[in-house]
Design a protein around this motif. Structure first.
Motif, PDB file in Angstrom:
ATOM      1  N   THR A 156      57.556  77.481  30.608  1.00 31.45           N
ATOM      2  CA  THR A 156      58.996  77.297  30.471  1.00 31.45           C
ATOM      3  C   THR A 156      59.506  76.251  31.461  1.00 31.45           C
ATOM      4  N   ALA A 157      59.062  76.396  32.711  1.00 33.51           N
ATOM      5  CA  ALA A 157      59.509  75.456  33.732  1.00 33.51           C
ATOM      6  C   ALA A 157      59.132  74.032  33.337  1.00 33.51           C
ATOM      7  N   LEU A 158      57.934  73.889  32.814  1.00 26.87           N
ATOM      8  CA  LEU A 158      57.445  72.561  32.452  1.00 26.87           C
ATOM      9  C   LEU A 158      58.288  71.940  31.341  1.00 26.87           C
ATOM     10  N   ILE A 178      61.932  71.798  41.903  1.00 25.00           N
ATOM     11  CA  ILE A 178      60.963  71.151  42.783  1.00 25.00           C
ATOM     12  C   ILE A 178      60.025  70.218  42.036  1.00 25.00           C
ATOM     13  N   GLN A 179      59.894  70.405  40.713  1.00 32.72           N
ATOM     14  CA  GLN A 179      58.984  69.518  39.981  1.00 32.72           C
ATOM     15  C   GLN A 179      59.677  68.282  39.454  1.00 32.72           C
ATOM     16  N   LEU A 180      60.986  68.407  39.274  1.00 30.49           N
ATOM     17  CA  LEU A 180      61.760  67.389  38.583  1.00 30.49           C
ATOM     18  C   LEU A 180      61.484  65.986  39.124  1.00 30.49           C
ATOM     19  N   GLY A 181      61.469  65.874  40.446  1.00 25.99           N
ATOM     20  CA  GLY A 181      61.335  64.570  41.083  1.00 25.99           C
ATOM     21  C   GLY A 181      60.162  63.767  40.572  1.00 25.99           C
ATOM     22  N   ASP A 205      48.772  68.046  43.550  1.00 24.21           N
ATOM     23  CA  ASP A 205      49.009  69.170  44.443  1.00 24.21           C
ATOM     24  C   ASP A 205      49.845  70.215  43.747  1.00 24.21           C
ATOM     25  N   PRO A 206      49.748  71.411  44.250  1.00 24.59           N
ATOM     26  CA  PRO A 206      50.577  72.454  43.698  1.00 24.59           C
ATOM     27  C   PRO A 206      52.017  72.030  43.870  1.00 24.59           C
ATOM     28  N   ALA A 207      52.708  71.909  42.803  1.00 22.26           N
ATOM     29  CA  ALA A 207      54.032  71.331  42.871  1.00 22.26           C
ATOM     30  C   ALA A 207      54.888  72.052  43.885  1.00 22.26           C
ATOM     31  N   GLU A 208      54.560  73.313  44.085  1.00 19.57           N
ATOM     32  CA  GLU A 208      55.365  74.111  44.974  1.00 19.57           C
ATOM     33  C   GLU A 208      55.482  73.593  46.379  1.00 19.57           C
ATOM     34  N   THR A 209      54.357  73.488  47.049  1.00 18.71           N
ATOM     35  CA  THR A 209      54.451  73.153  48.452  1.00 18.71           C
ATOM     36  C   THR A 209      54.490  71.670  48.628  1.00 18.71           C
ATOM     37  N   GLY A 266      65.063  67.623  45.348  1.00 11.74           N
ATOM     38  CA  GLY A 266      64.460  68.784  44.691  1.00 11.74           C
ATOM     39  C   GLY A 266      63.066  69.037  45.202  1.00 11.74           C
ATOM     40  N   GLN A 267      62.266  67.969  45.242  1.00 12.03           N
ATOM     41  CA  GLN A 267      60.879  68.210  45.636  1.00 12.03           C
ATOM     42  C   GLN A 267      60.697  68.373  47.142  1.00 12.03           C
ATOM     43  N   SER A 268      61.751  68.156  47.916  1.00  4.73           N
ATOM     44  CA  SER A 268      61.626  68.368  49.366  1.00  4.73           C
ATOM     45  C   SER A 268      62.089  69.763  49.770  1.00  4.73           C
TER      46      SER A 268
END
Lengths: 320, 538, 351
Positions: free
Chosen positions: A106-108, A197-200, C32-36, A141-143
């Protein structure tokens, strides 16, 4: 190169990848310190009881014998039995895998749906305020640190506004349509934080690929042919720019399956990442080996799929 | 653009649809009319970990204990002062020096209709002795030889040597499991009891019916539970939900998604939650202690003055006030905590925090401080990072020791590393805690006899050994108390153990619920079977 | 052709040595794991970048003939700097980075090292405690300041190790063609490992300490560096002036240091920033799971202790300030690398 030899080579590489992941996991578990018998038993266990446990786990044999046995079992499709839960590893993993797939999938989808247009916007208006805004949003977002965002989202939308439930994957005691609705409600907040966090990655990839693609000859040619700029942008350049995005999807999905530990922890989502973390704290070797095998398998399968999609998408393939 | 998105979307949707349909629960058949006194409510309890193993003879984690406790009863329960109370057993004691007995209730049955008899009790004990499952139960069976059901309601146990504590210890720590279910397994040590063979069978107030790993454990009421007033548990369902992060757990309690938090609150949150509308906080007395032991196999720590110097270089008051927010009681640096009222000896006093005294003691032991006031010693203190309270006071111990000129190097590690280090004696100072130290003789046997499983100071003092072994064979309570007090004084004087405090625990629940029965320790707290069965909406 | 193309996309190990890494560089993010660690994506910011530069460099070399690389790169950096100065975001990011470095270096001047406990626990920001106090009454401002030091240390050391190993492996592989095959396979295999779960496993088993974190992060970051640098190095190795150099000397070390390393430096610069900021997120993630160094203040440790004390939602200051610090570092690092890339890339420079 024929299609078959390509498929065979890919397959061989896939097997190699899986073997590597499995072996690395196996060796790490046994060569680094850590005694599974101690993790399982109560502290006042006798030495004989500990020896008995180690024998039961097969950890008393020489390393090479353990490795041989493990590979042999693996070839037969046997992942072993969990040390702590005494049930087959496959069952342990399958209890959590569907939720992980749902959450990351879903997130993807939403990341792509939001990220690609934003990237196009930034590329089309590069150098403008829009471009900067999109970049800042994407990069911010990704930071972000996931647990902080998670608690903030839960506090705001879960507790204060009460729009979404706090934790879990569905509401207990709901059935049928109501159950599916509760699944969606539980999905919103964790998926949102993953999208953030993935958007970037998608925005920035899309932006820079497009910037390059817009300069390539065939877009210039399209301009010369008198196509309206907007159509050029969306049709040709975009199609080309999607190639790296596809790869990105492939890679990120593969790693998200195991890498969403923090999200799953904060949102109490019953996924595989959290399962791996718990198996680490319990030193449950078979479950860890099984989980890493499954992650490697996911990566291999997704890489193959990506290649497939890539072939379908590449415009140069069609013309040749 | 559309194409990729579509492919990704279709793939994801297909995968999730497949996954979901596998998970979707089907509606249960409508249940018949409920009891008049019982409600149709669901009590939702939050916990931070999953159940690791449903076999109560193996399980060792909190959630395992809480959930299996609702199905597999114990012979005895415990009171706030550590004395034992009737549960399944109504009478217990000794026939002679090496024979113990339990008389059990005759009105208990398993949820599948089978009676719970003395056969189940005896079979459980013998199976544990034989198969050596890794749980706490087996650890209590050192002097146990065999058990026999002499009638439907009486079990007698044979001991290998006189042991005046074992009857109560087995009764409190051991569960009763249904023989007709567990005997199908080759060994109770690796029987998962995961309900895969026709579900679970319970003799407690609730029976586990549905598990979603990582999310929830649903339990249904067992209508006949004679251990509480009225004979029927109040709530129709109990659902344990997993929240790995305590912050999310607290948010869920505030939002009303859960009714109780099963794990003890972090000390700093107690006041906050007491002042939060809609939340009530219950207190459970602690029956365990936190302590430090000094590894006496190390030459420096073998000197009593060094151990005393270390003991006097700890600011116990600050630890209890700041880290524990005044929720802990001093034990008077004695293994006989005040909560064990019969045994407590007021004349044993806590080590005074006095760094000058520590310096004197170090000098007396033959050490000289260098120019910066530091003695030429350095000790490595180990603790588990999963134990957040200990992690916090470890720093205070280090800082106050530095004031006395003693260097302490902190080594906090992941729990498994910590256990391995503890087991191998790979430490100078050990910091840790025990949840329940209910019986002084048993505890001292484990902690101070040379081959004791938790003898982390590696003490071997003939005088102390003698006192403990004598007490272990003594059935006369007053005599036993006297011996224990003598032993405690020796431990205190020689700093064989530095027992710092007993932590009282606090548990939060929604103010819509009432009727909880608080029991000592985090293991029982307000989620013990009686409490869960009695809790009801206001 | 379709097959070849597909292969190259997901496996940079393929023997296509031409312009190389176009899409590969773009995919570093995914690794990388998108998370961290989504920060790697800074490199993603310029996915076609490596090939872009390769072409540009080739053009430059072609026009200057076998001129020494040094002059050319000097000229290029001057041009890059001129373009960079026009990037407000880049300059801002540079300023934020400078402030963070200053805070890390000057920590002892800015705040006393946080003591073991204080008088008032969980108190919001006041004049005495700008960022409030934690559950033991310690000053959160001091913790954040001193945490900057450890967080930057982890970032710098982990990325330096990763860059050193990664570049060495890449350059050696590119220069000695026989080694390139095995190295490529190894890198590919390393990249397919699940990074975060493995980091958790190793940190838990080895025991949490600053050293462990640095080594673990570095161990899983070098293959990416190799991947990016390798494609760049391959193009350089194929250029006429390197061939000429090969004729003039027999010392590979001399050629590698004089010709190849300078040519791949711009790619390395980006990698340093990206790896460093990813290290910060990874270290914070590990710390949050209880696998950080318990004896040194780091941003991750502040967050971990806030989580352990259940205060994340009620004591917002405990969560906010360390999170902001992480955000500031990662954000500025990423923006910096984007700005640097944009400045170097003549195509996006041309507006």
């Amino acid at each position: 190169m024929s299609l078959w030899s390509f498929v065979l080579r890919r397959f061989g590489r896939g097997i190699l990848t899986i073997w590597f992941a499995v072996t690395v996991t196996f060796l790490l578990l046994r060569l680094l310190p850590g005694d599974p018998a101690l993790a399982v038993a109560s502290p006042n266990m006798t030495d004989e009881a500990r020896e008995a446990l180690l024998t039961q786990y097969g950890l008393n044999q020489p390393l090479i014998v353990q490795y041989g046995l493990y590979l042999w079992q693996l070839v037969q499709g046997n992942l072993g039995v969990s040390f702590t839960q005494s049930i087959p590893v496959l069952d342990v993993l399958m209890q959590r895998l569907p939720w992980t797939l749902l959450l990351t999938g879903t997130a993807l989808v939403f990341t792509v749906l939001v990220g690609v247009p934003l990237g196009v916007l930034a590329a089309a208006r590069r150098g403008t305020g829009w471009d900067r805004l999109v970049q800042i949003v994407g990069v911010t977002g990704q930071s972000l640190f996931v647990p902080s965002v998670g608690v903030l989202l839960l506090f705001t939308f879960g507790l204060t506004l009460g729009w979404f439930p706090i934790g879990g994957a569905y509401t207990n005691g709901t059935y049928g349509g109501e159950w599916y609705l509760s699944v969606i409600q539980h999905l919103v907040l964790p998926a949102t934080s993953l999208v953030l966090i993935q958007l970037g990655s998608y925005v920035l990839t899309m932006r820079s690929t497009l910037i390059d693609a817009l300069g390539e000859d065939y877009t210039t040619l399209a301009h010369a042919n008198g196509m309206p700029p907007r159509r050029v942008l969306w049709k040709h350049a975009l199609r080309n720019a999607l190639l790296p995005t596809t790869t990105l999807i492939g890679l990120q999905l593969g790693f998200l399956v195991g890498g969403a530990v923090l999200t799953e922890t904060v949102f109490a989502y019953p996924g595989i990442g959290r399962g791996i973390f718990e198996a680490v704290t319990q030193l449950d070797f078979p479950v860890l080996q099984g989980a890493f095998l499954m992650l490697a398998l996911t990566v291999v399968v997704i890489n193959m799929l990506t290649d497939l999609v890539y072939g379908l998408l590449d415009p140069r393939v069609k013309t040749s | 653009m559309k194409k990729t998105t579509r492919i990704a979307a279709v793939a994801a949707l297909a995968a999730s649809a497949l996954a979901l349909s596998a998970c979707a629960p089907s509606a249960p058949p409508e249940a018949g009319g409920g009891e008049a006194t019982a409600s149709s409510e669901t009590l939702t309890i939050a916990t931070t970990t999953d159940v690791v193993n449903y076999n109560p003879l193996i399980g060792n984690s909190r959630s395992d204990y809480w959930i299996t406790n609702l199905m597999y009863p114990h012979l005895l329960s415990i009171a706030d002062d550590g004395s034992k109370e009737a549960q399944v057993a109504t009478k217990w004691g000794y026939v002679d020096e090496t024979t113990g007995y339990y008389e059990i209730r005759d009105d208990l049955s398993w949820s599948d209709g089978e009676k719970l008899t003395a056969e189940d009790v005896a079979w459980t004990m013998n199976a544990v002795k034989q198969d050596q499952p890794s749980g706490t139960f087996y650890g209590q069976l050192a002097n146990f030889e065999s058990a026999e059901a002499v009638s439907d309601t009486r079990v007698e146990i044979q001991l290998t040597q006189p042991d005046s504590s074992i009857v109560e210890e087995i009764g409190f720590w051991g569960n009763v499991v249904p023989q007709h279910v567990f005997e199908k397994a080759d060994s109770v040590a690796n029987f998962p009891n995961d309900g895969s063979d026709g579900g679970w069978v319970s003799a407690g107030p609730y029976v586990l019916t549905d598990v979603q790993v990582g999310q929830s454990y649903s339990m249904d009421r067992v209508d006949d539970y004679p251990l509480i007033e009225g004979g029927t548990p109040s709530s129709a369902k109990v659902v344990y939900r997993v929240f790995p992060d305590i912050n999310t757990e607290i948010l869920a309690l505030q939002s009303g998604e859960v009714d109780v938090i099963a794990n003890a609150l972090p000390p700093a949150q107690v006041k906050t939650l007491q002042n939060t509308p809609g939340i009530e906080v219950e207190e459970s007395v602690g029956l365990g202690y936190a302590h430090m032991t000094y590894n006496m196999t190390k030459p420096d720590l073998a000197k009593v003055e060094v151990r005393q110097a270390l003991a006097h270089a700890v600011d116990y008051d600050a630890i209890r006030k700041v880290v524990l927010q005044d929720q802990a009681v001093s034990t008077g640096s004695s293994p006989l905590m005040p909560v064990l009222a019969d045994y407590y000896d007021k004349s044993i006093k806590e080590y005074k925090f006095d760094t000058d005294l520590s310096r004197e003691l170090m000098e007396k032991a033959g050490y000289t401080a260098d120019g910066s006031g530091m003695f030429p010693v350095s000790f490595r203190l180990i603790y588990s990072l999963q134990d957040s309270v200990t992690s916090q006071w470890a720093t205070l111990v280090k800082d106050s020791a530095a004031k006395a000129g003693i260097t302490i190097e902190l080594q906090g590690t992941e729990r498994n590393t910590y256990l391995a280090q503890t087991n191998a004696g790979d430490f100078d100072i050990y910091a840790g805690n025990f949840a329940i130290m209910d019986d002084p003789v048993t505890n001292m046997t484990l902690a101070y006899l040379p081959d004791g499983a938790i003898n982390y100071s590696y003490v071997d003092d003939p005088e102390l050994n003698e006192l403990i072994t004598t007490a272990s064979a003594t059935t006369d309570k007053d005599e036993k108390i006297k011996l224990m007090q003598e032993a405690a004084a020796i431990v205190n004087e020689n700093v064989y153990d530095n027992i710092m405090y007993t932590q009282n625990l606090y548990f939060a629940h929604s103010d819509k619920w009432t009727g909880f029965v608080s029991k000592p320790s985090e293991l029982l707290s307000i989620v013990n079977p009686i409490s869960v069965a009695s809790a009801h909406l206001k | 052709m379709s097959a070849m193309k597909g292969e190259r996309m997901s496996s940079p190990t393929d023997s296509s040595t031409d312009t190389g890494a176009g899409p590969d560089a773009g995919t570093t993010a995914g690794v990388d794991p998108a998370e961290t660690a989504a920060a790697t994506d800074a490199a993603t910011g310029q996915p076609a970048d490596a090939s872009e530069n390769a072409e540009r460099d080739r053009a430059a070399v072609a026009s200057t003939g076998a001129e020494p690389v040094a002059t050319e790169s000097l000229r290029a950096s001057a041009a890059t700097w001129r373009a960079f100065r026009k990037e407000p975001l880049g300059l801002l990011a540079l300023a934020v980075m400078a402030v963070l470095v200053f805070v890390a270096v000057a920590a002892p001047l800015l705040a006393p090292y946080p003591g073991s406990y204080g008088d008032t626990v969980l108190e919001g920001p006041t004049g005495a405690h700008w960022f409030g106090t934690d559950s033991l009454g310690r000053d959160v401002f001091g913790e954040v300041i001193w945490g900057t030091q450890q967080s930057l240390l982890v970032a710098v050391l982990a990325s330096l190790i990763a860059i050193a190993v990664g570049t060495l492996v890449a350059v050696v592989g590119a220069y000695f063609r026989k080694l390139d095959g095995p190295i490529s396979v190894l890198v590919d295999l390393m990249l397919s490992l699940p990074v975060l779960p493995l980091m958790i496993l190793i940190a838990a088993l080895v025991g949490p300490s600053t050293t462990t974190i640095i080594l673990v992060v570095a161990a899983f970051s070098w293959p990416e560096v190799t991947r990016i640098v390798r494609s760049q190095a391959l193009t350089v190795v194929g250029l006429p002036y390197v061939d000429a150099a090969r004729l003039m000397t027999t010392s590979p070390a001399w050629i590698i240091t004089k010709h190849i390393i300078p040519a791949v430096t711009p790619v390395i610069v980006v990698s340093v920033v990206v790896t460093a900021s990813r290290a910060v997120l990874s270290a914070a993630g590990l710390a949050f799971l209880g696998l950080g160094d318990p004896n040194t203040w780091s941003w991750g440790r502040i967050l971990y202790e806030a989580q352990q004390s259940g205060a994340m939602s009620s004591a917002w200051w405990l969560t906010l300030f360390p999170s902001l610090a992480i955000l500031a570092l990662v954000l500025s690092a990423t923006l910096l690398s984007i700005a640097y890339n944009d400045a170097r890339n003549p195509k996006s420079r041309r507006r």
